[in-house]
Scaffold this motif. Structure first.
Motif, PDB file in Angstrom:
ATOM      1  N   LYS A  91       0.880  -1.302   0.018  1.00 30.53           N
ATOM      2  CA  LYS A  91      -0.068   0.104   0.003  1.00 30.53           C
ATOM      3  C   LYS A  91       0.989   1.089  -0.072  1.00 30.53           C
ATOM      4  O   LYS A  91       1.089   1.993   1.096  1.00 30.53           O
ATOM      5  CB  LYS A  91      -0.856  -0.037   1.085  1.00 30.53           C
ATOM      6  CG  LYS A  91      -1.984  -1.203   1.377  1.00 30.53           C
ATOM      7  CD  LYS A  91      -2.579  -1.290   2.563  1.00 30.53           C
ATOM      8  CE  LYS A  91      -3.390  -2.399   2.802  1.00 30.53           C
ATOM      9  NZ  LYS A  91      -3.489  -3.012   3.849  1.00 30.53           N
ATOM     10  N   ARG A 198       9.676  -5.867   8.978  1.00 32.50           N
ATOM     11  CA  ARG A 198       9.147  -7.660   8.816  1.00 32.50           C
ATOM     12  C   ARG A 198       9.884  -7.999   7.908  1.00 32.50           C
ATOM     13  O   ARG A 198      10.450  -7.452   6.914  1.00 32.50           O
ATOM     14  CB  ARG A 198       7.730  -7.441   8.151  1.00 32.50           C
ATOM     15  CG  ARG A 198       7.275  -8.991   7.975  1.00 32.50           C
ATOM     16  CD  ARG A 198       5.751  -9.050   7.571  1.00 32.50           C
ATOM     17  NE  ARG A 198       4.767  -8.490   8.421  1.00 32.50           N
ATOM     18  CZ  ARG A 198       3.561  -8.078   7.947  1.00 32.50           C
ATOM     19  NH1 ARG A 198       3.091  -8.202   6.702  1.00 32.50           N
ATOM     20  NH2 ARG A 198       2.481  -7.656   8.780  1.00 32.50           N
TER      21      ARG A 198
ATOM     22  N   ILE B  15      -3.815  -0.674  10.669  1.00 31.82           N
ATOM     23  CA  ILE B  15      -3.675  -0.872   9.017  1.00 31.82           C
ATOM     24  C   ILE B  15      -3.716  -2.503   8.804  1.00 31.82           C
ATOM     25  O   ILE B  15      -3.216  -3.334   9.526  1.00 31.82           O
ATOM     26  CB  ILE B  15      -2.514  -0.285   8.513  1.00 31.82           C
ATOM     27  CG1 ILE B  15      -2.316   1.165   9.097  1.00 31.82           C
ATOM     28  CG2 ILE B  15      -2.364  -0.430   6.905  1.00 31.82           C
ATOM     29  CD1 ILE B  15      -0.858   1.711   8.667  1.00 31.82           C
ATOM     30  N   ASP B  16      -4.655  -2.880   7.759  1.00 30.65           N
ATOM     31  CA  ASP B  16      -4.900  -4.359   7.513  1.00 30.65           C
ATOM     32  C   ASP B  16      -3.387  -4.388   6.734  1.00 30.65           C
ATOM     33  O   ASP B  16      -2.704  -4.084   5.906  1.00 30.65           O
ATOM     34  CB  ASP B  16      -5.845  -4.286   6.284  1.00 30.65           C
ATOM     35  CG  ASP B  16      -5.977  -5.871   5.827  1.00 30.65           C
ATOM     36  OD1 ASP B  16      -5.664  -6.655   6.698  1.00 30.65           O
ATOM     37  OD2 ASP B  16      -6.344  -6.064   4.509  1.00 30.65           O
ATOM     38  N   GLY B  17      -2.757  -5.615   7.359  1.00 35.06           N
ATOM     39  CA  GLY B  17      -1.255  -5.891   6.940  1.00 35.06           C
ATOM     40  C   GLY B  17      -0.392  -5.177   7.962  1.00 35.06           C
ATOM     41  O   GLY B  17       0.687  -5.631   7.696  1.00 35.06           O
ATOM     42  N   GLY B  18      -0.752  -4.169   8.623  1.00 35.89           N
ATOM     43  CA  GLY B  18       0.229  -3.635   9.588  1.00 35.89           C
ATOM     44  C   GLY B  18       1.163  -2.541   9.139  1.00 35.89           C
ATOM     45  O   GLY B  18       1.995  -1.954   9.801  1.00 35.89           O
ATOM     46  N   ARG B  19       1.174  -2.087   7.662  1.00 32.64           N
ATOM     47  CA  ARG B  19       1.886  -1.278   7.262  1.00 32.64           C
ATOM     48  C   ARG B  19       1.492  -0.521   6.034  1.00 32.64           C
ATOM     49  O   ARG B  19       0.629  -1.093   5.378  1.00 32.64           O
ATOM     50  CB  ARG B  19       3.294  -1.729   6.985  1.00 32.64           C
ATOM     51  CG  ARG B  19       3.337  -3.043   5.918  1.00 32.64           C
ATOM     52  CD  ARG B  19       3.778  -4.523   6.557  1.00 32.64           C
ATOM     53  NE  ARG B  19       5.058  -4.408   7.430  1.00 32.64           N
ATOM     54  CZ  ARG B  19       5.052  -4.684   8.471  1.00 32.64           C
ATOM     55  NH1 ARG B  19       3.876  -5.100   9.112  1.00 32.64           N
ATOM     56  NH2 ARG B  19       6.085  -4.631   9.230  1.00 32.64           N
TER      57      ARG B  19
END
Lengths: 218, 373
Positions: A91, A198, B15-19
């Motif tokens: 994103k 990550r 946030i969806d997915g964390g980032r």
């Protein structure tokens, strides 16, 4: 476009169902099968010079294939070695992939080649790594299973097991322990990563396979 | 004036997915991040913990107390802009972060440097290890291998002139070799002298003891001791097994594999090819110096004046101005001035010896050679 990663983890492959006007960008030779309604066009991966650089330094092909359909169709993508495949959704953020890991991405993703540095070369991870950024999905593969970890403080990964990591991850290459244990433990050099960020790791390494195979040749 | 807007990212569990990527604004009292999914995150300067690092060591992380929210960017102007916007509140943390990055960079550079040094030392060790192992392997080979390589090479060789069989000329060369042979460093070689009619000022010895002398060399020598000097030097290449060392170095792994599997015949064929491809006399500088020393020792032991070798170099040095192509031997034996000095030095170190003249009618030999032209 929906997708499914099948036959996990050993022989994973990606099944994509393309609707009219949808397209997907894939590494050359990643296609295993597709519907007759899907058409394929080949282009340089980011231009001629970048394509050549990706071939030479990034472990990827000089070309990428774009698959599209005017009606609907199925596309199966795979990787050349046994192992799992992971899909991540970007994103506007960035991810670094180790050479040879990239399989496919949505058209909104930018593929670039970045300098990884001598420390990564010494650590057996290569001088360059692929940089994927933008908005969309990215599929990448690994040898063996894939597991991810959120890194806060320092974490140690054996060389050859790191598959993907965020730019926020600090990477240092060092010895596994003292001089004696580094040489005789079989671990040698290790990668010390630090967060926040990550990382994705693979449960097998190509170097390990090569060493194991080699030991059975004599 | 510092910039206020930057591009970066956000880590957050909301946030969806964390980032996600984010547009960052340095507002009056807080950092604001507008994520690509539309969420807005705010972190007050007073609650901000600053860290630095990331893959390129250029990333600045602004994190809340429990680290559940991280706003970050790689923009190199962000650090100064943040210090300014926070009104000095974060100066200490930013400075500590910079110090850590500097220290990490330094240790990284040192590690790469140490690895490079280890690599160079390792490669150098490997190079010399192979050379030493090659020498040891050559020493272990029977003399019959030298003879076979020499014979194979000689059989397929273009000598550059007709071989002559004049008993006086050939006999004189054999007399010299017979005087030297008992004092050779390697026993078991079969010496065999061939004289070739040619203007070339040249002589060489093949592995195993085959010696070739050109009439051009005989013509240029005033005394038989001078030819004896040259022949002692050339025989030394054979007795010190320089040819086999050269084969080992040229063939490298191929020679090692042939030795390991005991395929001496294969080594002989490959070795002969090496000799055919290269100039017969192209030895290394170290091997030439060794052959000079060994030649002088052999001459001294055979009671032949070793200064003959130095004298021959001097003759060639005088005649060799402009170096005609026929002076083959001198062209493969460069630095003659340094070698004359070296040979004279070696002779001076030897103990007293009653040198005995060679039983050769040198005038007759020279006349017969002249008659051939």
């Amino acid at each position: 476009m929906d997708h499914e990663i099948r036959n996990r983890p050993s022989f994973a492959n990606i099944k994509l169902n393309l609707s009219a006007g949808e397209s997907i960008v894939a590494e050359a030779d990643a296609m295993a099968s597709m519907s007759g309604t899907v058409t394929m066009s080949t282009r340089w991966s980011g231009g001629v010079m970048k394509g050549i650089a990706k071939r030479l330094f990034g472990g990827e092909s000089m070309f990428v294939n774009e698959f599209t359909t005017e009606s609907e169709g199925e596309l199966i993508l795979t990787q050349p070695f046994p192992g799992d495949i992971e899909c991540i959704e970007l994103k506007g953020n960035t991810m670094f992939l180790q050479p040879g890991a990239f399989i496919a991405c949505d058209p909104g993703i930018t593929l670039g080649l970045g300098w990884a540095g001598f420390r990564m070369l010494i650590g057996g991870e290569g001088l360059f790594r692929l940089k994927v950024s933008g908005e969309g999905r990215v599929w990448f593969g690994a040898y063996g299973g894939i597991f991810q970890k959120e890194i806060e403080d320092e974490y140690v990964v054996d060389t050859g097991h790191l598959v993907a990591y965020e730019p926020s991850i600090g990477v240092k290459v060092g010895m596994a322990g003292g001089l004696f244990s580094s040489f005789f433990s079989g671990e040698g050099l290790v990668t010390r990563v630090s967060g926040p960020g990550r990382i994705y790791m693979q449960s097998r390494s190509f170097d390990g396979l090569a060493a194991w195979t080699n030991s059975h040749l004599w | 004036m510092h910039e206020t807007y930057f591009t970066g990212g956000v880590f957050s569990s909301s946030i969806d997915g964390g980032r996600a990527g984010a547009d960052i604004e340095l507002a009056h009292d807080a950092i604001k991040a507008s994520a690509k999914d539309g969420q807005l995150f705010t972190l007050r300067y007073s609650d901000c913990n600053v860290e630095m690092g990331g893959f390129n060591n250029k990333m600045v992380f602004c994190r809340n107390e429990d680290r559940s929210l991280t706003i970050f960017t790689e923009d190199k102007k962000f650090s100064a802009a943040l210090a300014f916007a926070a009104g000095g509140l974060l100066d200490d943390q930013l400075q500590a972060g910079k110090n850590k990055v500097k220290s990490d960079k330094r240790s990284g550079r040192n590690f790469v440097l140490i690895c490079m040094v280890c690599l160079v030392v390792g490669l150098t060790g490997l190079y010399y290890g192979i050379k030493i192992a090659g020498s040891a392997a050559v020493d272990a080979l029977p003399v019959s291998v030298d003879k076979q390589i020499g014979r194979h090479t000689f059989t397929g060789m273009e000598l550059g002139g007709e071989e002559i069989h004049d008993p006086v000329i050939v006999g004189a060369m054999e007399t010299i070799v017979e005087r030297l042979a008992p004092h050779a460093a390697l026993a078991g070689l079969d010496y065999e002298v061939h004289v070739v009619r040619s203007e070339q000022v040249n002589a060489f010895a093949l592995p195993g003891g085959i010696i070739v002398v050109y009439t051009g060399l005989i013509e240029h020598a005033d005394q038989p001791e001078q030819v004896a000097g040259v022949l002692a030097h050339e025989i030394s290449h054979a007795t010190l097994r320089h040819g086999l060392e050269r084969v080992g170095q040229s063939l490298g792994v191929a020679a090692a594999v042939n030795l390991l599997i005991g395929n001496v015949e294969g080594l002989v064929v490959l070795g002969a090819e090496v000799f055919k491809l290269a100039t017969v006399n192209s030895y290394s500088r170290g091997q030439e110096t060794e052959a000079d020393s060994e030649g002088v020792r052999m001459l001294h032991a055979a009671k032949i004046d070793p200064l003959g070798l130095a004298q021959f170099f001097e003759i060639l040095k005088e005649e060799g101005n402009g170096l005609p192509a026929s002076l083959e031997w001198i062209s493969t034996h460069p630095d003659h001035q340094a070698r004359i000095i070296n040979i004279r030095g070696l002779v001076a170190e030897l103990g007293p010896q009653d040198y005995e003249p060679l039983d050769v009618d040198w005038d007759d030999v020279r006349r017969r050679v002249d008659d051939m032209n």
